[in-house]
Design a protein around this motif. Structure first.
Motif, PDB file in Angstrom:
ATOM      1  N   THR A 122       2.251  12.534   3.046  1.00 22.16           N
ATOM      2  CA  THR A 122       1.612  13.091   1.853  1.00 22.16           C
ATOM      3  C   THR A 122       0.738  12.049   1.165  1.00 22.16           C
ATOM      4  OG1 THR A 122       3.413  14.659   1.477  1.00 22.16           O
ATOM      5  CG2 THR A 122       2.046  14.103  -0.419  1.00 22.16           C
ATOM      6  N   PHE A 123       1.251  10.821   1.060  1.00 22.51           N
ATOM      7  CA  PHE A 123       0.483   9.735   0.424  1.00 22.51           C
ATOM      8  C   PHE A 123      -0.876   9.592   1.109  1.00 22.51           C
ATOM      9  CE2 PHE A 123      -0.953   5.550  -0.618  1.00 22.51           C
ATOM     10  CZ  PHE A 123      -0.388   5.224  -1.837  1.00 22.51           C
ATOM     11  N   GLY A 124      -0.871   9.529   2.437  1.00 21.20           N
ATOM     12  CA  GLY A 124      -2.121   9.621   3.171  1.00 21.20           C
ATOM     13  C   GLY A 124      -2.854   8.322   3.424  1.00 21.20           C
ATOM     14  N   THR A 125      -2.220   7.386   4.154  1.00 27.88           N
ATOM     15  CA  THR A 125      -2.949   6.239   4.680  1.00 27.88           C
ATOM     16  C   THR A 125      -3.030   6.398   6.195  1.00 27.88           C
ATOM     17  OG1 THR A 125      -0.885   4.958   4.843  1.00 27.88           O
ATOM     18  CG2 THR A 125      -2.217   4.654   2.859  1.00 27.88           C
ATOM     19  N   SER A 126      -4.020   5.786   6.799  1.00 26.12           N
ATOM     20  CA  SER A 126      -4.199   5.931   8.246  1.00 26.12           C
ATOM     21  C   SER A 126      -2.981   5.450   9.018  1.00 26.12           C
ATOM     22  CB  SER A 126      -5.433   5.152   8.713  1.00 26.12           C
ATOM     23  OG  SER A 126      -6.613   5.710   8.181  1.00 26.12           O
ATOM     24  N   PHE A 127      -2.285   4.444   8.464  1.00 28.31           N
ATOM     25  CA  PHE A 127      -1.171   3.850   9.185  1.00 28.31           C
ATOM     26  C   PHE A 127       0.114   3.932   8.368  1.00 28.31           C
ATOM     27  CE2 PHE A 127      -5.106   1.667  10.381  1.00 28.31           C
ATOM     28  CZ  PHE A 127      -5.151   2.014  11.730  1.00 28.31           C
ATOM     29  N   ILE A 128       1.132   4.490   8.998  1.00 31.22           N
ATOM     30  CA  ILE A 128       2.481   4.513   8.442  1.00 31.22           C
ATOM     31  C   ILE A 128       3.334   3.656   9.367  1.00 31.22           C
ATOM     32  CG2 ILE A 128       4.481   5.933   7.851  1.00 31.22           C
ATOM     33  CD1 ILE A 128       2.498   8.288   7.522  1.00 31.22           C
ATOM     34  N   LEU A 133       5.966  16.343  -5.234  1.00 33.06           N
ATOM     35  CA  LEU A 133       7.293  16.370  -5.842  1.00 33.06           C
ATOM     36  C   LEU A 133       7.398  17.363  -7.003  1.00 33.06           C
ATOM     37  CD1 LEU A 133       8.119  12.539  -5.925  1.00 33.06           C
ATOM     38  CD2 LEU A 133       9.053  14.256  -4.349  1.00 33.06           C
ATOM     39  N   GLY A 134       6.272  17.939  -7.388  1.00 29.59           N
ATOM     40  CA  GLY A 134       6.275  18.899  -8.484  1.00 29.59           C
ATOM     41  C   GLY A 134       6.238  18.269  -9.855  1.00 29.59           C
ATOM     42  N   ILE A 135       5.861  16.992  -9.919  1.00 27.56           N
ATOM     43  CA  ILE A 135       5.799  16.300 -11.209  1.00 27.56           C
ATOM     44  C   ILE A 135       4.564  16.721 -12.000  1.00 27.56           C
ATOM     45  CG2 ILE A 135       5.504  14.008 -12.265  1.00 27.56           C
ATOM     46  CD1 ILE A 135       7.298  12.915 -10.014  1.00 27.56           C
ATOM     47  N   ARG A 136       3.449  16.905 -11.280  1.00 27.32           N
ATOM     48  CA  ARG A 136       2.209  17.329 -11.938  1.00 27.32           C
ATOM     49  C   ARG A 136       1.185  17.694 -10.871  1.00 27.32           C
ATOM     50  NH1 ARG A 136      -1.293  13.484 -16.109  1.00 27.32           N
ATOM     51  NH2 ARG A 136      -3.297  14.555 -15.887  1.00 27.32           N
ATOM     52  N   SER A 137       0.338  18.661 -11.179  1.00 21.59           N
ATOM     53  CA  SER A 137      -0.738  19.039 -10.265  1.00 21.59           C
ATOM     54  C   SER A 137      -1.972  18.175 -10.549  1.00 21.59           C
ATOM     55  CB  SER A 137      -1.094  20.515 -10.428  1.00 21.59           C
ATOM     56  OG  SER A 137      -2.214  20.838  -9.624  1.00 21.59           O
ATOM     57  N   PHE A 138      -2.597  17.700  -9.451  1.00 23.06           N
ATOM     58  CA  PHE A 138      -3.789  16.843  -9.587  1.00 23.06           C
ATOM     59  C   PHE A 138      -4.938  17.357  -8.721  1.00 23.06           C
ATOM     60  CE2 PHE A 138      -0.381  13.812 -10.717  1.00 23.06           C
ATOM     61  CZ  PHE A 138      -0.879  13.309 -11.895  1.00 23.06           C
ATOM     62  N   ALA A 174      -0.703   8.038  -4.774  1.00 21.08           N
ATOM     63  CA  ALA A 174       0.307   8.237  -5.818  1.00 21.08           C
ATOM     64  C   ALA A 174       0.208   9.639  -6.417  1.00 21.08           C
ATOM     65  CB  ALA A 174       0.148   7.182  -6.908  1.00 21.08           C
ATOM     66  N   LEU A 175      -1.011  10.117  -6.649  1.00 20.61           N
ATOM     67  CA  LEU A 175      -1.195  11.446  -7.223  1.00 20.61           C
ATOM     68  C   LEU A 175      -0.735  12.525  -6.250  1.00 20.61           C
ATOM     69  CD1 LEU A 175      -4.595  11.311  -9.158  1.00 20.61           C
ATOM     70  CD2 LEU A 175      -2.359  10.417  -9.774  1.00 20.61           C
ATOM     71  N   ARG A 176      -1.018  12.329  -4.966  1.00 20.15           N
ATOM     72  CA  ARG A 176      -0.584  13.322  -3.979  1.00 20.15           C
ATOM     73  C   ARG A 176       0.940  13.411  -3.909  1.00 20.15           C
ATOM     74  NH1 ARG A 176      -5.516  11.989  -1.066  1.00 20.15           N
ATOM     75  NH2 ARG A 176      -4.548  10.143  -0.160  1.00 20.15           N
ATOM     76  N   VAL A 177       1.602  12.249  -4.005  1.00 20.91           N
ATOM     77  CA  VAL A 177       3.063  12.243  -3.965  1.00 20.91           C
ATOM     78  C   VAL A 177       3.636  12.929  -5.209  1.00 20.91           C
ATOM     79  CG1 VAL A 177       5.120  10.767  -4.068  1.00 20.91           C
ATOM     80  CG2 VAL A 177       3.290  10.236  -2.455  1.00 20.91           C
ATOM     81  N   MET A 178       3.088  12.618  -6.392  1.00 22.46           N
ATOM     82  CA  MET A 178       3.565  13.274  -7.611  1.00 22.46           C
ATOM     83  C   MET A 178       3.364  14.787  -7.534  1.00 22.46           C
ATOM     84  SD  MET A 178       2.833  10.908 -10.970  1.00 22.46           S
ATOM     85  CE  MET A 178       1.160  10.355 -10.612  1.00 22.46           C
ATOM     86  N   GLN A 179       2.239  15.192  -6.989  1.00 17.93           N
ATOM     87  CA  GLN A 179       1.973  16.620  -6.855  1.00 17.93           C
ATOM     88  C   GLN A 179       2.957  17.266  -5.880  1.00 17.93           C
ATOM     89  OE1 GLN A 179      -2.128  18.475  -7.039  1.00 17.93           O
ATOM     90  NE2 GLN A 179      -1.806  18.513  -4.824  1.00 17.93           N
ATOM     91  N   GLU A 223      12.760  11.870   5.042  1.00 15.82           N
ATOM     92  CA  GLU A 223      12.104  12.274   3.795  1.00 15.82           C
ATOM     93  C   GLU A 223      11.000  11.302   3.400  1.00 15.82           C
ATOM     94  OE1 GLU A 223      13.028  13.456  -0.884  1.00 15.82           O
ATOM     95  OE2 GLU A 223      14.676  12.830   0.420  1.00 15.82           O
ATOM     96  N   SER A 224      11.258  10.007   3.561  1.00 18.94           N
ATOM     97  CA  SER A 224      10.224   9.022   3.232  1.00 18.94           C
ATOM     98  C   SER A 224       9.023   9.159   4.163  1.00 18.94           C
ATOM     99  CB  SER A 224      10.801   7.606   3.309  1.00 18.94           C
ATOM    100  OG  SER A 224      11.725   7.387   2.266  1.00 18.94           O
ATOM    101  N   LEU A 225       9.268   9.522   5.416  1.00 19.62           N
ATOM    102  CA  LEU A 225       8.161   9.743   6.349  1.00 19.62           C
ATOM    103  C   LEU A 225       7.294  10.905   5.873  1.00 19.62           C
ATOM    104  CD1 LEU A 225       6.568   9.333   8.936  1.00 19.62           C
ATOM    105  CD2 LEU A 225       8.306  10.670  10.151  1.00 19.62           C
ATOM    106  N   GLN A 226       7.920  11.975   5.421  1.00 25.35           N
ATOM    107  CA  GLN A 226       7.148  13.113   4.930  1.00 25.35           C
ATOM    108  C   GLN A 226       6.343  12.737   3.687  1.00 25.35           C
ATOM    109  OE1 GLN A 226       6.869  15.933   6.768  1.00 25.35           O
ATOM    110  NE2 GLN A 226       8.135  14.729   8.176  1.00 25.35           N
ATOM    111  N   LEU A 227       6.940  11.947   2.807  1.00 24.85           N
ATOM    112  CA  LEU A 227       6.210  11.502   1.614  1.00 24.85           C
ATOM    113  C   LEU A 227       5.074  10.547   1.993  1.00 24.85           C
ATOM    114  CD1 LEU A 227       9.115  10.905  -0.940  1.00 24.85           C
ATOM    115  CD2 LEU A 227       7.424  12.750  -0.968  1.00 24.85           C
TER     116      LEU A 227
END
Length: 326
Positions: A169-175, A226-231, A219-224, A162-166
């Motif tokens: 979503t967060f979106g950095t070149s390196f995980i 998770l359904g916390i808010r659309s950005f 951070a905004l992509r992760v909140m979006q 689950e953290s990998l999927q998030l």
């Protein structure tokens, strides 16, 4: 997820309200109380709860800046669930612009803490006791230590789908899959079944606008997600996700072969091969200028920007065993 009745630091957190509370559990040797502001926003609709933390190390101010801007732009106001922001966890270190607590301890090495332990341990204990039970997710913002400038990256546990999927979503070149440090905040959250992303970007005592915007965008992509808010509108003007994401299983440091003035020639994110030049180390009197070559192939994820290095100092951080993510 938050229950219908939420009480934090003695305050009942009502739906549709925003609060600024203070965690005050210790004093300086002068008797001065140090309060740690905690900003909590709860939506009227039920949903996930997420914690944003910066400044666990007091000199990592770029993390502080990311959380500060999330609050200043009102991005922390949720449409569902709850958002908790602690821009400066280690206010003690932030005041003195140092990594550690006044007792000399690294706060990120004493979690979950104890009620009667050292100053840092007591503080960690109250964070875990008062804040952590109310969250399901956390993004913890860090920078490279000293003069080591990190490329934006997310660090996750090695077996956490689950953290990998998030992280994607967060979106950095390196995980980066990294082992959890003993008694770190991340390890403690993991043991309590909380999902945590550790963001690394930039260097200590420095604010970089690209790092800041990358952290906010993620951070905004992760909140979006998770359904916390659309950005959707906000994200259109921030930094987009990279075209290619790499999952890194391992990494290694290239160390200085000589002491002297360091002149790096590689850029963050650059791919290097075995034998490629990474820069040079020269003495201050013009007697030598030695090329520093790579012993490995991979992407550069950190560059030591200190102008002076000692023999054996870590100067370039390179990925190993990486795969391109779909």
């Amino acid at each position: 997820m938050p229950s219908n009745k939420v009480k934090i630091l003695g305050e009942t957190i009502l739906p549709g309200k925003t609060y600024q509370l203070s965690l005050n559990i210790a004093k300086l040797h002068t008797g001065t109380s140090i309060e740690v502001p905690i900003i909590i926003s709860r939506a009227k609709l039920k949903g996930p709860s997420i914690l944003f933390t910066g400044g666990i190390h007091g000199n990592e101010v770029n993390g502080v800046e990311i959380v500060r801007k999330i609050i200043a732009k009102k991005y922390h106001i949720p449409n569902a669930g709850m958002v908790i922001c602690i821009p400066v966890v280690n206010v003690f270190g932030f005041l003195s612009q140092t990594r550690e607590f006044p007792d000399g301890r690294d706060l990120n090495r004493v979690f979950p803490g104890t009620r009667t332990g050292s100053l840092a341990s007591r503080f960690a204990y109250h964070i875990v006791k008062e804040i952590v039970p109310h969250i399901s997710y956390c993004i913890d913002f860090h920078t490279g230590g000293d003069s080591r400038f990190n490329s934006p990256q997310i660090r996750i546990g090695k077996n956490d789908h689950e953290s990998l999927q998030l992280a994607k979503t967060f979106g950095t070149s390196f995980i980066i899959k990294s082992a959890k440090r003993e008694k770190s905040f991340r390890e403690t959250l993991y043991k309590l079944d909380k999902k945590v992303l550790l963001f690394e970007g930039g260097k200590s005592l420095n604010i970089n606008p690209v790092i800041t915007r990358t952290g906010i965008s993620g951070a905004l992509r992760v909140m979006q997600e998770l359904g916390i808010r659309s950005f959707q509108k906000e994200l259109s003007s921030l930094i987009p996700k990279p075209d290619t994401l790499f999952l890194v299983e391992d990494s290694t440091w290239i160390r200085a072969k000589f002491s002297g003035l360091f002149h790096p020639t590689v850029q963050l994110g650059q791919y290097v091969k075995v034998g490629d030049s990474l820069g040079s180390v020269s003495d201050p009197f013009g007697n030598f200028d030695k090329i520093q070559k790579s012993n490995f192939s991979g992407h550069v994820i950190c560059v030591n920007q200190s102008p002076i290095v000692n023999q054996g100092d870590a100067i370039i951080h390179i990925t190993k065993n990486e795969t391109e993510l779909p």
